[in-house]
Scaffold this motif. Structure first.
Motif, mmCIF file in Angstrom:
data_model
loop_
_atom_site.group_PDB
_atom_site.id
_atom_site.type_symbol
_atom_site.label_atom_id
_atom_site.label_comp_id
_atom_site.label_asym_id
_atom_site.label_seq_id
_atom_site.Cartn_x
_atom_site.Cartn_y
_atom_site.Cartn_z
ATOM 1 N N LEU A 20 41.303 62.755 13.781
ATOM 2 C CA LEU A 20 40.476 63.823 14.340
ATOM 3 C C LEU A 20 40.215 64.909 13.306
ATOM 4 O O LEU A 20 39.102 65.441 13.215
ATOM 5 N N ASP A 21 41.211 65.235 12.489
ATOM 6 C CA ASP A 21 41.016 66.250 11.448
ATOM 7 C C ASP A 21 39.965 65.808 10.428
ATOM 8 O O ASP A 21 39.136 66.605 9.994
ATOM 9 N N GLN A 24 36.511 66.116 12.006
ATOM 10 C CA GLN A 24 36.037 67.489 12.144
ATOM 11 C C GLN A 24 35.596 68.085 10.818
ATOM 12 O O GLN A 24 34.799 69.019 10.793
ATOM 13 N N GLU A 25 36.100 67.566 9.712
ATOM 14 C CA GLU A 25 35.699 68.052 8.395
ATOM 15 C C GLU A 25 34.396 67.418 7.915
ATOM 16 O O GLU A 25 33.759 67.925 6.996
ATOM 17 N N GLU A 59 30.407 75.817 17.363
ATOM 18 C CA GLU A 59 31.012 76.274 16.108
ATOM 19 C C GLU A 59 31.522 77.704 16.230
ATOM 20 O O GLU A 59 32.589 78.034 15.726
ATOM 21 N N THR A 62 34.796 77.735 18.258
ATOM 22 C CA THR A 62 35.975 77.299 17.511
ATOM 23 C C THR A 62 36.354 78.333 16.458
ATOM 24 O O THR A 62 37.530 78.518 16.167
ATOM 25 N N PRO A 82 32.842 65.496 17.075
ATOM 26 C CA PRO A 82 34.227 65.963 16.919
ATOM 27 C C PRO A 82 34.409 67.475 17.002
ATOM 28 O O PRO A 82 35.480 67.940 17.378
ATOM 29 N N SER A 83 33.383 68.256 16.698
ATOM 30 C CA SER A 83 33.543 69.711 16.776
ATOM 31 C C SER A 83 33.637 70.204 18.222
ATOM 32 O O SER A 83 34.019 71.335 18.461
ATOM 33 N N PRO A 104 39.411 64.008 22.830
ATOM 34 C CA PRO A 104 39.018 63.156 21.693
ATOM 35 C C PRO A 104 38.425 61.807 22.106
ATOM 36 O O PRO A 104 37.555 61.274 21.422
#
Length: 140
Positions: A20-21, A24-25, A59, A62, A82-83, A104
């Motif tokens: 997931l990380d 998100q990147e 965005e 978050t 994912p964001s 997720p």
């Protein structure tokens, strides 16, 4: 049928081999390559103005750590990226806004899939006068 996402041995979520990380990147175009065909096509053909506003709102939510405040939207045809994970949306179903908490496992689906627009109908018994034949009840 292959499984798109699974929880690894350590209990860590992965989607098509990416954590997931990592997801998100990634940029939106990179994530689109991993999504199913319909969601990928929606993103590559170009998202509309309302879709971009929803992405910006996600965005901002978050970045401000206001993930508990729901984001209200009418955009049911937005693919979940994912964001959006761990955010709360209030999606309009034609009558009211219903709360959808993105997990997720929802990546690649659409927001509208988790908020039905039609209610199930449960019919009761017909009463007197419901049909023409029920008007003539014998008087015993």
């Amino acid at each position: 049928m292959s499984q798109e996402y699974r929880t690894g041995r350590e209990g860590e979520f992965t989607y098509r081999g990416h954590t997931l990380d990592e997801l998100q990147e990634m940029e939106l175009e990179e994530v689109a390559e991993l999504l199913p065909a319909r969601a990928r096509r929606s993103i590559t053909r170009g998202l509309g103005v309302q879709h971009h506003k929803l992405l910006e709102a996600a965005e901002d939510a978050t970045a401000e750590e206001t993930a508990n405040d729901p984001i209200r939207t009418h955009v049911r045809d937005m693919p979940i990226v994912p964001s959006f994970v761990d955010l709360t949306f209030e999606v309009y179903d034609g009558q009211s806004f219903e709360r959808v908490v993105v997990e997720p496992e929802m990546i690649g689906h659409y927001l509208g899939e988790f908020n039905l627009t039609r209610n199930s109908v449960e019919h009761g018994q017909a009463g007197i006068g419901a049909t023409r034949s029920s008007k003539f009840v014998p008087l015993k």
